[in-house]
Design a protein around this motif. Structure first.
Motif, PDB file in Angstrom:
ATOM      1  N   PRO A 199       0.962  -1.248   0.102  1.00  0.00           N
ATOM      2  CA  PRO A 199      -0.052   0.243   0.358  1.00  0.00           C
ATOM      3  C   PRO A 199       0.988   1.006   0.014  1.00  0.00           C
ATOM      4  O   PRO A 199       0.399   2.089  -0.438  1.00  0.00           O
ATOM      5  CB  PRO A 199      -0.448  -0.364   1.735  1.00  0.00           C
ATOM      6  CG  PRO A 199      -0.246  -1.294   2.161  1.00  0.00           C
ATOM      7  CD  PRO A 199       0.461  -2.374   1.042  1.00  0.00           C
ATOM      8  N   LEU A 200       2.528   1.258   0.598  1.00  0.00           N
ATOM      9  CA  LEU A 200       2.845   2.439   0.408  1.00  0.00           C
ATOM     10  C   LEU A 200       3.924   2.609  -0.640  1.00  0.00           C
ATOM     11  O   LEU A 200       4.821   2.775  -0.313  1.00  0.00           O
ATOM     12  CB  LEU A 200       3.809   2.637   2.230  1.00  0.00           C
ATOM     13  CG  LEU A 200       2.217   2.698   3.231  1.00  0.00           C
ATOM     14  CD1 LEU A 200       3.284   2.059   4.718  1.00  0.00           C
ATOM     15  CD2 LEU A 200       1.833   3.459   3.505  1.00  0.00           C
ATOM     16  N   THR A 229      -7.163   5.748  -2.188  1.00  0.00           N
ATOM     17  CA  THR A 229      -6.004   5.005  -1.263  1.00  0.00           C
ATOM     18  C   THR A 229      -5.226   6.212  -0.786  1.00  0.00           C
ATOM     19  O   THR A 229      -4.375   5.679  -0.334  1.00  0.00           O
ATOM     20  CB  THR A 229      -6.186   5.290  -3.552  1.00  0.00           C
ATOM     21  OG1 THR A 229      -6.231   4.517  -3.713  1.00  0.00           O
ATOM     22  CG2 THR A 229      -4.586   5.089  -4.062  1.00  0.00           C
ATOM     23  N   LYS A 271      -3.079   5.311   2.312  1.00  0.00           N
ATOM     24  CA  LYS A 271      -1.782   5.062   1.952  1.00  0.00           C
ATOM     25  C   LYS A 271      -1.161   6.439   3.962  1.00  0.00           C
ATOM     26  O   LYS A 271      -0.033   6.228   4.040  1.00  0.00           O
ATOM     27  CB  LYS A 271      -1.209   6.614   1.451  1.00  0.00           C
ATOM     28  CG  LYS A 271      -1.195   5.198  -0.157  1.00  0.00           C
ATOM     29  CD  LYS A 271      -0.950   6.299  -0.844  1.00  0.00           C
ATOM     30  CE  LYS A 271      -0.990   5.252  -2.620  1.00  0.00           C
ATOM     31  NZ  LYS A 271       0.465   4.578  -2.617  1.00  0.00           N
ATOM     32  N   GLU A 272      -2.563   6.903   3.900  1.00  0.00           N
ATOM     33  CA  GLU A 272      -2.733   8.386   5.131  1.00  0.00           C
ATOM     34  C   GLU A 272      -2.539   7.169   5.971  1.00  0.00           C
ATOM     35  O   GLU A 272      -1.318   7.696   7.103  1.00  0.00           O
ATOM     36  CB  GLU A 272      -2.982   9.470   4.777  1.00  0.00           C
ATOM     37  CG  GLU A 272      -2.339  10.510   5.833  1.00  0.00           C
ATOM     38  CD  GLU A 272      -4.021  11.461   5.600  1.00  0.00           C
ATOM     39  OE1 GLU A 272      -4.627  11.662   4.216  1.00  0.00           O
ATOM     40  OE2 GLU A 272      -4.199  12.289   6.757  1.00  0.00           O
ATOM     41  N   ALA A 328       0.619   5.417   7.320  1.00  0.00           N
ATOM     42  CA  ALA A 328       1.783   5.858   6.838  1.00  0.00           C
ATOM     43  C   ALA A 328       2.150   6.709   8.514  1.00  0.00           C
ATOM     44  O   ALA A 328       2.788   6.761   9.447  1.00  0.00           O
ATOM     45  CB  ALA A 328       2.579   6.940   6.186  1.00  0.00           C
TER      46      ALA A 328
END
Length: 271
Positions: free
Chosen positions: A135-136, A201, A205-206, A209
């Motif tokens: 995902p990152l 999406t 990611k946010e 992270a």
DNA sequence: CGGGACACCTGCCTGC
DNA sequence: TGCAGGCAGGTGTCCC
């Protein structure tokens, strides 16, 4: 314990002790994990650890021989680095003993976790061979979600938790990402617009992270006997907050079951 | 084939 | 205080 962020935090915590270290022993106290721990795991003894990598929620200990020890924490697995002489406690199933006198100790009460052995020159175990993108990384895109979701009847929440679509999105962060993107978790994956997949999406990611960053606090005392996390709890917007007011609109958060998993959402903000 | 239910296992919390 | 029941951060498999 293990969503992707926690696995990554574990990796960052153990890597400094393992990388460059020689394995002098492997103690298996209970082979009955998700899959029986293979006898051949002992072939790792004498090997030097070249790197500790992560793929999805699997930790991969790369050996000089080309062999790999692959760990999965399941639902309740924990890794600690401690002095090899420290007596094991209940559910301490595996020790990877290092020349330094320390050991990597795998504890897993529910035994949903795994310790796989990939012999030098052998294929990656099938569990890891059909995984979607990380995902990152840039391999995980909104376009991919839009493409794969075409015609899909499954709830979008189940869709993003499918490891063939994208890896590492567990129940907690699926709930959180859908809240951030304003998408009803029950919505059919094929009925989510391209624009909203763009938002989703970004949200995935946010949230991942951010959670890894917050895990850095736990990382600091990783080697202590029991640094117990719980670090992300304050940051959760919907998970575990049924009946409490939405942080955005104060509507009570609702809960329901999707795919046998507990699901939380704001009926006002998520459509 | 897609979708959904179920299985694996122990610990912990709730409610009677 | 004790006990039964339900629930938990994952994921491979089986069945329709």
């Amino acid at each position: 314990m293990p969503e992707l962020p926690e696995v990554e935090v574990s990796r960052l915590g153990i890597a400094p002790y393992l990388e460059g270290a020689q394995i002098t022993g492997i103690i298996v106290r209970d082979r009955r994990l998700r899959w029986p721990v293979e006898e051949a795991l002992s072939d790792a003894v004498g090997q030097t650890v070249m790197a500790v990598n992560r793929r999805a929620k699997y930790l991969i200990i790369e050996l000089q021989s080309g062999g790999r020890i692959i760990l999965h924490l399941g639902m309740s697995g924990k890794l600690r680095v401690l002095d090899a002489a420290v007596p094991p406690i209940k559910h301490d199933h595996i020790d990877i003993v290092l020349a330094s006198g320390k050991c990597l100790r795998f504890n897993d009460p529910r035994r949903f976790g795994a310790c796989l052995w990939q012999a030098p020159g052998h294929e990656i175990p099938t569990q890891l061979s059909h995984l979607g993108p990380e995902p990152l990384t840039d391999d995980f895109t909104a376009d991919r979600l839009a493409l794969l979701s075409r015609g899909k009847q499954v709830a979008v929440k189940n869709f993003i938790m499918d490891n063939a679509v994208v890896v590492g999105v567990g129940n907690i962060y699926a709930n959180e990402a859908l809240f951030m993107a304003g998408i009803d978790p029950r919505r059919k994956a094929g009925k989510v617009s391209a624009t909203r997949y763009q938002q989703l999406t970004g949200a995935i990611k946010e949230v991942l992270a951010k959670a890894i960053q917050q895990g850095g606090t736990t990382l600091k005392d990783f080697t202590q006997t029991d640094g117990n996390p719980g670090y992300f709890k304050q940051s959760l917007s919907v998970y575990g907050r049924a009946g409490e007011p939405c942080i955005a609109c104060e509507t009570p958060i609702e809960s329901l079951t999707i795919g046998q998993r507990n699901t939380f959402y704001c009926p006002q903000c998520q459509r």
